[in-house]
Design a protein around this motif. Structure first.
Motif, short mmCIF file in Angstrom:
data_model
loop_
_atom_site.label_atom_id
_atom_site.label_comp_id
_atom_site.label_asym_id
_atom_site.label_seq_id
_atom_site.Cartn_x
_atom_site.Cartn_y
_atom_site.Cartn_z
N LYS A 28 0.89 -1.14 0.07
CA LYS A 28 0.07 -0.07 0.03
C LYS A 28 0.75 1.23 -0.11
O LYS A 28 0.69 2.30 -0.73
CB LYS A 28 -0.97 0.03 1.21
CG LYS A 28 -1.67 1.13 1.36
CD LYS A 28 -2.31 1.18 2.60
CE LYS A 28 -3.24 2.48 2.95
NZ LYS A 28 -4.02 2.52 4.17
N LYS B 50 2.36 1.70 -3.48
CA LYS B 50 1.70 2.39 -4.43
C LYS B 50 1.17 3.85 -4.21
O LYS B 50 1.29 4.64 -5.21
CB LYS B 50 0.49 1.51 -4.45
CG LYS B 50 0.62 0.12 -5.14
CD LYS B 50 -0.92 -0.64 -5.40
CE LYS B 50 -0.66 -2.06 -5.84
NZ LYS B 50 -1.95 -2.90 -5.92
N THR B 51 1.03 4.09 -2.91
CA THR B 51 0.50 5.60 -2.63
C THR B 51 1.89 6.37 -2.99
O THR B 51 1.53 7.54 -3.68
CB THR B 51 0.23 5.59 -1.26
OG1 THR B 51 -0.65 4.68 -0.87
CG2 THR B 51 0.07 6.94 -0.53
#
Length: 669
Positions: A189, A192-193
């Motif tokens: 996560k 990707k962020t």
């Protein structure tokens, strides 16, 4: 929600008043014969409606009546006003509640109020306030007061609390792992962020992303034992982006390595399959795990550097000299990934590391961090030996300390702004940061120690300084890495002679292995902890009180993630013509200072210095590492192509001196 309800009540009362006025005017109009027989009177009445702005239908405006979705009112219906009591107040209210489109009324009122009050785009204000408060770590009670002031002065659309503005999480669910409070953000996560914040042009050209991990302890308070043990991830793109993967809080060091399990399991999956980002597949590679010596011993499950078999790079057995020393320098029994996994030297191991489950080299993947071991370790130790050491042969006088301090302070005006700190005197050495020791080691120390230290001590320091200067530069590493390794071996061997056997502690001994890491990673800055240490200090600033510090950090991080518009800015070199930021080293062993402005974006006026001399010749010609000394008379004005100015320098140009000195800036910021 309370503000919205209050506004709804306000609008309801206003429209009830308007509806009563409409009923009254329509009742009067139904008894007026001129309203149905004369078209001229109708036009006149329409003009009156459009001009009158007080009450009744005229207050609504003819355009609004025609375009609204209100129910049709029968003109022949006998409607009475409130004074006749033909329609009771509560009955009139029921009719309005059942038939009128309140959503449309609210929409119309909001548009009208916005135009009347001149509030502007409320979404822009919300975004700007959120970014300002989050980036500057504004306390929520201060932001609450600011919001109340803004609402009082006309910004009615703003939320009344900071929690609503910043979308702060109400509840944080943490776990207990390794007898410590634990929270996991998720590695995939986070990748990707943060990758989405890079420019699309950069990501479209990337098929593989190398990441680095950092694990270290961070004391939070001076009056408490509470310490944070974060697992940080760094994305090795330009510029490097660091983010937290897990946070672990406790009053001691981790009792077990269970707090690493989730990270390692997720990392193992990512190394095999990569990630999908905007329908693009990107492979993930683990570049290195950066730690200082105590943290590295914990996560690798080995003895500390103070143990007899504490060196993580070779199997040398230490010798106790009041402290653990490592006197051997050559023909060392180097450790390998295979020997580590097989634990061929049992005295070195305490437990099995969870990193052994990953397909990595357990020796090369854990580089020596030159920030802790060269800058905060060896360089600091040398300075303290010169100032406060017990040996008369190496200790300098108070007058010499004052002389060095004076020279350092005088150099501060020549240091470009890209350096985080200006030089300070040795009287403040107890407060120096790692970047200041690095600055002294790579640049200023060569100048301020000359003529103050004894010749043998100065040349010994130069061997260390030149070797480190080579190892931080990718270009110099490619050509002179073996020479740098020889210099460091010489430095360690001579240190034993000059300062005694007790100086050969782990930090000094590790300099023998440092060149291997520079060769493996291209330069030492590619495997250094400076970026991670900066981020850890940023995490520490997120704590506003001693109550639930872990939850505070998690909330602040979530607020930062809500700023979707915050992008990673690509650093564009800015060529300045103002001192001390206008000095450059050119490719043909000449240097220049920019004196004009860029002409059409292609060329720029510069003062070019030629016929450069070496600042020193031992242990090598200083011009190899970008150190030049020019006579001012050998300079001329030239128009240079902007593309030639790609290596900034420190220029020391004293007006009373006939010479000017240039030091190329080689390390990465």
């Amino acid at each position: 929600m309370d503000l919205q309800k209050e506004r709804r009540k306000k609008y309801r009362r206003r429209w009830m008043s308007i509806s009563r006025a409409v009923n009254k005017d329509l009742h009067a109009a139904s008894n007026n014969a001129n309203c149905t027989t004369s078209s001229d009177d109708d036009e006149a009445q329409g003009r009156d409606f459009s001009q009158n702005k007080s009450v009744g239908t005229c207050g609504l405006g003819q355009e609004f009546i025609e375009s609204s979705s209100f129910p049709n009112i029968n003109m022949n219906q006998d409607l009475s006003d409130d004074s006749d009591s033909s329609v009771p107040m509560n009955q009139n209210e029921d009719i309005i509640n059942e038939e009128w489109n309140w959503d449309m009324i609210d929409q119309h009122i909001e548009i009208t109020d916005s135009e009347d009050e001149g509030e502007g785009d409320s979404s822009t204000i919300l975004t700007d306030l959120s970014e300002w408060a989050t980036e500057n770590l504004i306390k929520q009670n201060a932001l609450d007061k600011l919001l109340k002031i803004l609402i009082k002065n006309g910004h009615k659309n703003l939320p009344s609390t900071a929690r609503t503005l910043l979308q702060t999480k109400r509840h944080i669910d943490t776990q207990v792992v390794s007898d410590m409070e634990y929270y996991n953000f998720g590695l995939e996560k986070g990748l990707k962020t943060n990758l989405e914040k890079y420019p699309c042009e950069l990501i479209s050209q990337v098929n593989r992303v190398e990441i680095s991990l950092n694990i270290d302890g961070l004391p939070l308070f001076k009056s408490s034992k509470k310490a944070l043990w974060p697992v940080l991830c760094g994305i090795n793109l330009k510029p490097m982006k660091v983010f937290a993967v897990t946070l672990t809080l406790g009053t001691s060091k981790p009792q077990s390595l269970d707090f690493l399990n989730e990270v390692i399991n997720e990392l193992d999956i990512l190394l095999q399959r990569g990630i999908m980002l905007n329908e693009k597949h990107i492979n993930i590679g683990l570049k290195c795990i950066v730690c200082d010596a105590p943290a590295k011993a914990i996560i690798k499950g080995v003895k500390l550097y103070s143990g007899y078999c504490g060196c993580d790079r070779c199997g040398q057995r230490g010798v106790w000299k009041g402290r653990m020393t490592y006197p051997e320098i050559e023909n060392l029994p180097y450790r390998t990934d295979l020997s580590f996994r097989n634990q061929t030297q049992p005295e070195h191991h305490r437990t099995r590391s969870p990193f052994c489950d990953l397909p990595i080299d357990m020796i090369k993947s854990f580089p020596i961090d030159y920030m802790h071991q060269a800058c905060l370790g060896v360089m600091k130790r040398l300075l303290l030996l010169w100032m406060r050491g017990k040996k008369k042969e190496t200790k300098i006088s108070f007058g010499h300390i004052e002389e060095i301090s004076t020279r350092l302070v005088q150099l501060s005006k020549y240091i470009p702004k890209k350096f985080a700190r200006k030089p300070r005197g040795l009287d403040e050495i107890d407060y120096w940061k790692a970047t200041e020791y690095r600055q002294f080691l790579l640049y200023t120390g060569k100048l301020v120690l000359k003529g103050v230290l004894k010749k043998e001590l100065y040349e010994h320091f130069l061997s260390f300084s030149v070797a480190m200067t080579i190892l931080v530069s990718p270009v110099l590493v490619e050509n002179y890495v073996e020479y740098a390794k020889e210099l460091l071996v010489y430095f360690v061997s001579q240190a034993q002679i000059l300062y005694g056997e007790e100086i050969l502690v782990y930090n000094v001994h590790s300099m023998v292995h440092l060149a291997d890491d520079a060769k493996e990673y291209g330069c030492l800055d590619n495997c250094a902890a400076f970026s991670f240490e900066n981020h850890m200090q940023h995490l520490k600033k997120m704590i506003r009180s001693g109550k639930n510090p872990l939850s505070q950090i998690i909330k602040r991080i979530s607020e930062l993630e809500n700023l979707q518009s915050k992008k990673v800015e690509t650093v564009i070199p800015n060529i300045s013509n103002k001192k001390p930021n206008n000095a450059f080293v050119l490719n043909n062993h000449t240097c220049c200072e920019v004196v004009g402005e860029i002409n059409g974006g292609k060329s720029i006026l510069c003062r070019v210095y030629s016929r450069g001399e070496a600042i020193f010749n031992m242990p090598c010609d200083s011009r190899i590492i970008g150190g030049y000394r020019f006579q001012k008379r050998f300079s001329q004005m030239k128009m240079l192509d902007v593309g030639l100015l790609n290596r900034q320098a420190i220029e020391i140009n004293k007006d009373v001196d006939l010479h000017v000195t240039f030091l190329a800036i080689l390390h990465d910021f």
